[in-house]
Design a protein around this motif. Structure first.
Motif, PDB file in Angstrom:
ATOM      1  N   PHE A 117       0.822  -1.212   0.000  1.00 50.09           N
ATOM      2  CA  PHE A 117       0.000   0.000   0.000  1.00 50.09           C
ATOM      3  C   PHE A 117       0.859   1.267   0.000  1.00 50.09           C
ATOM      4  O   PHE A 117       0.530   2.266   0.638  1.00 50.09           O
ATOM      5  N   ARG A 118       1.954   1.197  -0.760  1.00 48.81           N
ATOM      6  CA  ARG A 118       2.836   2.355  -0.886  1.00 48.81           C
ATOM      7  C   ARG A 118       2.088   3.509  -1.552  1.00 48.81           C
ATOM      8  O   ARG A 118       1.342   3.303  -2.500  1.00 48.81           O
ATOM      9  N   HIS A 119       2.306   4.710  -1.066  1.00 50.48           N
ATOM     10  CA  HIS A 119       1.581   5.902  -1.508  1.00 50.48           C
ATOM     11  C   HIS A 119       0.084   5.689  -1.285  1.00 50.48           C
ATOM     12  O   HIS A 119      -0.692   5.443  -2.208  1.00 50.48           O
ATOM     13  N   GLY A 120      -0.288   5.783  -0.012  1.00 50.10           N
ATOM     14  CA  GLY A 120      -1.651   5.455   0.402  1.00 50.10           C
ATOM     15  C   GLY A 120      -2.718   6.271  -0.289  1.00 50.10           C
ATOM     16  O   GLY A 120      -3.846   5.786  -0.472  1.00 50.10           O
ATOM     17  N   GLU A 121      -2.403   7.505  -0.721  1.00 51.05           N
ATOM     18  CA  GLU A 121      -3.411   8.320  -1.379  1.00 51.05           C
ATOM     19  C   GLU A 121      -3.829   7.699  -2.710  1.00 51.05           C
ATOM     20  O   GLU A 121      -4.989   7.804  -3.118  1.00 51.05           O
ATOM     21  N   GLN A 122      -2.901   7.006  -3.389  1.00 50.32           N
ATOM     22  CA  GLN A 122      -3.270   6.356  -4.638  1.00 50.32           C
ATOM     23  C   GLN A 122      -4.158   5.144  -4.387  1.00 50.32           C
ATOM     24  O   GLN A 122      -5.096   4.890  -5.150  1.00 50.32           O
ATOM     25  N   PHE A 123      -3.866   4.406  -3.329  1.00 54.87           N
ATOM     26  CA  PHE A 123      -4.730   3.267  -3.012  1.00 54.87           C
ATOM     27  C   PHE A 123      -6.097   3.719  -2.509  1.00 54.87           C
ATOM     28  O   PHE A 123      -7.101   3.027  -2.714  1.00 54.87           O
ATOM     29  N   ALA A 124      -6.160   4.888  -1.857  1.00 54.42           N
ATOM     30  CA  ALA A 124      -7.464   5.430  -1.482  1.00 54.42           C
ATOM     31  C   ALA A 124      -8.278   5.766  -2.725  1.00 54.42           C
ATOM     32  O   ALA A 124      -9.474   5.467  -2.808  1.00 54.42           O
ATOM     33  N   ALA A 125      -7.632   6.382  -3.722  1.00 54.26           N
ATOM     34  CA  ALA A 125      -8.325   6.669  -4.984  1.00 54.26           C
ATOM     35  C   ALA A 125      -8.742   5.380  -5.685  1.00 54.26           C
ATOM     36  O   ALA A 125      -9.819   5.304  -6.286  1.00 54.26           O
TER      37      ALA A 125
END
Length: 473
Positions: A72-80
Motif C-alpha cells: 500500500f505504498r503511496h496510500g493516497e493512490q490506493f485510497a483513490a
C-alpha cells in the motif's frame, strides 16, 4: 568511453537509462562482470553487444534493479483506487463479474498483492473473478514474490485491520493468505520487448506502473505508455508514480484528480457516476466533465483591450528586484478586470514583499478557478513552503509537475525538499529531471519562480544539489 558503451548496450537491450552521476556505479559493475568472465572490458562489451547472452543480462538486471517497495505504498493512490476507480469499474463489470489488474515493475510483489486485496475488499463475493498479473524483469524478485513472505518492514504502511484479515504471522514476518495468493500470478517481462499475450488490447481494468518511466529511455517510455493505454478497457484506470507524468491531455486518456493524487482514465466506456474528477478537490462549484454540455451563453460585446505595457513593466521591475514598485504598478486600479497572468504576477509580488497570507489567498483563488493551471499550483507551493506548510507545498509542486511535465522548477523544489528531509534517492530523481528540463524552461517562469536566479545560476545550483546526493536517482 567504455562506461558510455555499457550504458548504450543496457539502453538497447533493456530500455534502461542512467544519469551522469551513475558513471561510477556503472563503471564498477563493468569491471566486476568483465573480471568474473576473465575478459578485458573491451572483450566483455563486444560479447555483450554481439549476440544474446541471457544469463549475463539476468545478472545485470539483478545487480542494477531498484527493488524498494512495500504494501500500500503511496496510500493516497490506493485510497483513490478503493474509493473511486475500483467501484466505477465494478459497476461497469456487473454483467461479467470480473476485475483484471496489471502491476508493471512489481518487484517483490507487494504492489500486486495490495491490488488483489483492494479488489477483494471492493468485491468480496467469491463468484467474482479478480485477477492480478505482476510483471518484472528481475527473476530474483519474482521468486520472492511467489513465496509471498514479507518482513514486518514491508507492512509498515498496512492498516492493522487489513494486516489481521489478509496476512498470517509467521517467524519474524508475515505470509499473504492463500485467498489472495490465488488471485495473483507473476511473469518475467522486459518492458522494452513486445509480448502479445501480456499487452493484448482492452483486457485490464486497472494498470499500476509507478516510478518506472524515469528509468527508461524516451523511446521505450513512449511505446510502454502506448501499450498500457491500449491494454486498458475503455474507462479503465492508469496509475503512475509521483515522479512520472503524461501531462494534462495525453493521447487516449483523461486526467483524474481525487484523494490528493493524480491518475488517468482511458477515454470511452460507460458514463461513470458523477464525480468531481479532473479538477483539484478544492475547486469551488466543480462541473463534472461527463455532464451534458450547457446551452451557449448569450453573445457579449468584445472586452476592451488590456494594457500589456503595465504587465511588461512590472515583470521587468521584478527581474531587477524592485518588488514594491512592481507591486504598486500591477495592483493599480484599471478599467478592465486583471487577467490570470496579471493576477499570478500580483501573487508572486505579494510573496516577494512578505505579504504571504495575501499571496496564499490569491494563489488558492487562481487554482480554484482553474485547477489545471500549473503556474497557480507552483505559486501556491512556494507560498506554503515559505509559510512552513511543507507537506501541502509538496502536494502543490507535484500538481504543477503533473500538469506540465516540461516544468522544471517544481521538480527542482521537490528535489531540494527531499534533500532537506534526508531522502537522497527521491531528491536525486527529481533534481535529475529538473536539470534535464532547465535548458528549455520558459524565461518568464524563471523570472516568476526562480527566486531571483537566472537560468545559468539555477542550473549550477541544481547540479550542485544533485552531485551532493551521491546516489542513483
Amino acid at each position: 568511453m567504455q562506461v558510455d558503451r555499457f550504458r548504450a548496450v543496457l539502453a538497447q537491450r533493456l530500455g534502461w537509462t542512467f544519469a551522469d552521476n551513475d558513471a561510477r556505479q556503472i563503471g564498477d559493475l563493468l569491471r566486476d562482470r568483465a573480471a568474473q568472465h576473465g575478459m578485458s572490458r573491451e572483450d566483455y562489451l563486444a560479447r555483450l553487444a554481439a549476440r544474446p547472452w541471457d544469463a549475463e543480462f539476468t545478472e545485470l538486471v539483478e545487480r542494477l534493479s531498484i527493488t524498494e517497495t512495500y504494501f500500500f505504498r503511496h496510500g493516497e493512490q490506493f485510497a483513490a483506487l478503493r474509493e473511486a476507480a475500483l467501484p466505477e469499474r465494478a459497476s461497469a463489470r456487473l454483467a461479467q463479474r470480473t476485475l483484471r489488474m496489471l502491476s508493471v515493475a512489481c518487484s517483490s510483489g507487494e504492489e500486486a498483492y495490495s491490488l488483489a486485496i483492494a479488489g477483494r475488499m471492493i468485491r468480496p463475493d467469491p463468484d467474482w473473478l479478480i485477477s492480478v498479473t505482476g510483471v518484472d524483469a528481475n527473476p530474483a524478485q519474482l521468486r520472492k514474490a511467489e513465496k509471498a513472505w514479507y518482513s514486518t518492514w514491508s507492512l509498515r504502511e498496512t492498516p492493522d485491520d487489513i494486516r489481521r484479515r489478509w496476512f498470517r504471522q509467521g517467524d519474524s514476518g508475515y505470509y499473504v493468505v492463500d485467498d489472495i495468493r490465488r488471485l495473483v500470478r507473476f511473469q518475467r517481462t522486459n518492458v522494452a520487448e513486445p509480448d502479445e499475450a501480456l499487452w493484448r488490447p482492452e483486457q485490464y481494468d486497472i494498470v499500476f506502473c509507478r516510478n518506472l518511466l524515469m528509468y527508461l529511455t524516451p523511446d521505450v517510455v513512449s511505446s510502454l505508455v502506448e501499450r498500457m493505454t491500449r491494454v486498458l478497457v475503455p474507462g479503465g484506470f492508469l496509475f503512475l508514480g509521483h515522479t512520472d507524468s503524461l501531462g494534462s491531455n495525453p493521447a487516449g486518456l483523461e486526467l483524474q484528480h481525487s484523494h490528493r493524487t493524480f491518475y488517468y482514465r482511458r477515454l470511452g466506456g460507460p458514463t461513470p457516476p458523477q464525480r468531481t474528477v479532473s479538477q483539484p478537490e478544492t475547486r469551488s462549484n466543480p462541473v463534472s466533465p461527463y455532464a451534458a454540455p450547457r446551452a451557449p451563453a448569450p453573445a457579449r460585446a468584445p472586452a476592451p483591450a488590456h494594457d500589456d505595457g503595465a504587465y511588461d513593466r512590472a515583470l521587468d521591475l521584478l527581474r531587477h528586484e524592485s518588488f514594491t514598485a512592481a507591486l504598486e504598478l500591477i495592483s493599480a486600479p484599471r478599467d478592465t478586470p486583471p487577467r490570470p497572468r496579471e493576477r499570478l504576477l500580483h501573487g508572486v509580488l505579494l510573496a516577494q514583499t512578505g505579504r504571504l497570507d495575501e499571496a496564499v489567498l490569491l494563489a488558492r483563488k487562481l487554482s480554484d478557478e482553474n485547477g489545471l493551471n500549473p503556474d497557480a499550483h507552483q505559486l501556491l507551493g512556494l507560498c506554503l513552503e515559505d509559510g512552513s506548510a511543507v507537506v501541502e507545498a509538496i502536494g502543490q509542486y507535484r500538481l504543477a509537475a503533473y500538469l506540465d511535465p516540461g516544468f522544471a522548477l517544481p521538480r527542482m523544489r521537490l528535489g531540494q525538499i527531499a534533500r532537506r528531509q534526508g531522502d537522497e534517492r527521491t531528491a536525486a530523481g527529481e533534481l535529475e529531471r529538473a536539470l534535464d528540463l532547465l535548458a528549455q524552461e520558459d524565461e518568464q517562469r524563471i523570472t516568476l519562480f526562480g527566486g531571483g536566479f537566472g537560468r545559468i545560476a539555477l542550473t549550477v545550483l541544481c547540479r550542485s544539489e544533485l552531485d551532493a546526493c551521491g546516489v542513483r536517482p
